[in-house]
Design a protein around this motif. Structure first.
Motif, PDB file in Angstrom:
ATOM      1  N   VAL A  47       0.826  -1.204   0.000  1.00 16.39           N
ATOM      2  CA  VAL A  47       0.000   0.000   0.000  1.00 16.39           C
ATOM      3  C   VAL A  47       0.866   1.262   0.000  1.00 16.39           C
ATOM      4  O   VAL A  47       0.518   2.269  -0.591  1.00 16.39           O
ATOM      5  CB  VAL A  47      -0.942  -0.010   1.231  1.00 16.39           C
ATOM      6  N   GLY A  48       2.034   1.223   0.652  1.00 17.68           N
ATOM      7  CA  GLY A  48       2.844   2.420   0.818  1.00 17.68           C
ATOM      8  C   GLY A  48       3.801   2.707  -0.313  1.00 17.68           C
ATOM      9  O   GLY A  48       4.525   3.688  -0.277  1.00 17.68           O
ATOM     10  N   ARG A  49       3.862   1.891  -1.326  1.00 19.56           N
ATOM     11  CA  ARG A  49       4.814   2.088  -2.412  1.00 19.56           C
ATOM     12  C   ARG A  49       4.311   3.136  -3.388  1.00 19.56           C
ATOM     13  O   ARG A  49       3.246   2.991  -3.978  1.00 19.56           O
ATOM     14  CB  ARG A  49       5.055   0.788  -3.155  1.00 19.56           C
ATOM     15  N   SER A  50       5.078   4.184  -3.545  1.00 15.18           N
ATOM     16  CA  SER A  50       4.783   5.199  -4.554  1.00 15.18           C
ATOM     17  C   SER A  50       6.093   5.873  -4.943  1.00 15.18           C
ATOM     18  O   SER A  50       7.107   5.755  -4.252  1.00 15.18           O
ATOM     19  CB  SER A  50       3.783   6.230  -4.023  1.00 15.18           C
ATOM     20  N   LYS A  51       6.075   6.579  -6.056  1.00 20.42           N
ATOM     21  CA  LYS A  51       7.292   7.264  -6.510  1.00 20.42           C
ATOM     22  C   LYS A  51       7.738   8.319  -5.498  1.00 20.42           C
ATOM     23  O   LYS A  51       8.926   8.530  -5.299  1.00 20.42           O
ATOM     24  CB  LYS A  51       7.051   7.924  -7.866  1.00 20.42           C
ATOM     25  N   LEU A  55      11.412   8.598  -3.823  1.00 18.86           N
ATOM     26  CA  LEU A  55      12.184   9.831  -3.989  1.00 18.86           C
ATOM     27  C   LEU A  55      12.579  10.426  -2.637  1.00 18.86           C
ATOM     28  O   LEU A  55      13.739  10.803  -2.427  1.00 18.86           O
ATOM     29  CB  LEU A  55      11.363  10.847  -4.794  1.00 18.86           C
ATOM     30  N   GLN A  56      11.633  10.502  -1.711  1.00 15.88           N
ATOM     31  CA  GLN A  56      11.941  11.008  -0.369  1.00 15.88           C
ATOM     32  C   GLN A  56      12.980  10.139   0.329  1.00 15.88           C
ATOM     33  O   GLN A  56      13.900  10.652   0.967  1.00 15.88           O
ATOM     34  CB  GLN A  56      10.679  11.074   0.492  1.00 15.88           C
ATOM     35  N   SER A  57      12.850   8.833   0.199  1.00 16.18           N
ATOM     36  CA  SER A  57      13.809   7.918   0.823  1.00 16.18           C
ATOM     37  C   SER A  57      15.207   8.100   0.244  1.00 16.18           C
ATOM     38  O   SER A  57      16.199   8.098   0.981  1.00 16.18           O
ATOM     39  CB  SER A  57      13.365   6.469   0.630  1.00 16.18           C
ATOM     40  N   ALA A  58      15.294   8.261  -1.053  1.00 19.63           N
ATOM     41  CA  ALA A  58      16.596   8.443  -1.697  1.00 19.63           C
ATOM     42  C   ALA A  58      17.256   9.741  -1.236  1.00 19.63           C
ATOM     43  O   ALA A  58      18.444   9.756  -0.885  1.00 19.63           O
ATOM     44  CB  ALA A  58      16.433   8.428  -3.211  1.00 19.63           C
ATOM     45  N   TRP A  59      16.506  10.835  -1.210  1.00 21.03           N
ATOM     46  CA  TRP A  59      17.077  12.137  -0.796  1.00 21.03           C
ATOM     47  C   TRP A  59      17.468  12.138   0.681  1.00 21.03           C
ATOM     48  O   TRP A  59      18.524  12.648   1.049  1.00 21.03           O
ATOM     49  CB  TRP A  59      16.109  13.277  -1.085  1.00 21.03           C
ATOM     50  N   LEU A  60      16.618  11.591   1.514  1.00 25.59           N
ATOM     51  CA  LEU A  60      16.951  11.525   2.944  1.00 25.59           C
ATOM     52  C   LEU A  60      18.153  10.620   3.194  1.00 25.59           C
ATOM     53  O   LEU A  60      19.020  10.939   4.014  1.00 25.59           O
ATOM     54  CB  LEU A  60      15.750  11.031   3.754  1.00 25.59           C
ATOM     55  N   SER A  61      18.235   9.506   2.479  1.00 27.70           N
ATOM     56  CA  SER A  61      19.388   8.615   2.619  1.00 27.70           C
ATOM     57  C   SER A  61      20.671   9.327   2.207  1.00 27.70           C
ATOM     58  O   SER A  61      21.694   9.249   2.901  1.00 27.70           O
ATOM     59  CB  SER A  61      19.213   7.362   1.769  1.00 27.70           C
TER      60      SER A  61
END
Length: 191
Positions: A47-51, A55-61
């Motif tokens: 349910v939680g998978r979206s672009k 994108l937020q995960s990549a930038w925060l990482s």
């Protein structure tokens, strides 16, 4: 991340207030790390998978990894001045430290870290065994030493491996001694 990478430029102007700002930056980093964990956990469920989440995960990482790798600031003033020709320092009470760095372009940096950061910068010239300081910039609450002399501490080997900083307005017995860590000023052209 930008605040940590450029901390060498703004920390000394804040003095003891920099402690609270760095505490706030650390708290914000912790909140962002928790947000990253939440995003990663949410991506595990269909349910939680979206672009947007990716994108937020990549930038925060990226931000957390860069902040961790360059924790003490990557954009340093010393990168622009070159390798110091003299480094002298001491550790005082309560882990307070004072470090003097002389750079080959004629600039110096005297930094004191004790319940905050204070920095004094200016120009230096060496004549014989005396180093003269001039054209001070920095906060007004930092003691401005006029000159420094090579000498040894009483009851030591007699090697001149200490630098004594003197302020003309104070008696000579109130000088500040620093242990020389590295010195190549003798290879520079003297006046």
């Amino acid at each position: 991340m930008l605040a940590m990478l450029t901390s060498d430029f703004w920390e000394p102007w804040l003095g003891w207030h920099s402690f609270y700002i760095l505490l706030g930056v650390a708290l914000l980093s912790g909140i962002l790390f928790l947000r990253l964990l939440y995003l990663i956990f949410k991506m595990l469920w269909p349910v939680g998978r979206s672009k947007l989440h990716y994108l937020q995960s990549a930038w925060l990482s990226l931000a957390i990894i860069v902040s961790y790798l360059y924790f003490n600031g990557h954009l340093s003033i010393e990168r622009f001045m070159g390798k110091p020709v003299l480094v002298a320092g001491r550790e005082g009470a309560a882990n307070c430290t004072t470090v003097l760095k002389l750079f080959p372009n004629g600039h110096f940096k005297l930094q004191s870290v004790c319940f905050g950061i204070s920095r004094l910068e200016g120009e230096w010239q060496k004549k014989s065994d005396t180093i003269f300081f001039s054209n001070f910039t920095g906060r007004s609450d930092v003691q401005r030493y006029e000159y420094a002399r090579y000498d040894s501490l009483p009851k030591t080997t007699g090697k001149k491996d200490f630098l004594f900083l003197y302020d003309i307005s104070k008696p000579a017995k109130d000088s500040l001694w620093l242990k020389i860590e590295y010195d190549s000023t003798h290879t520079l052209k003297q006046l």
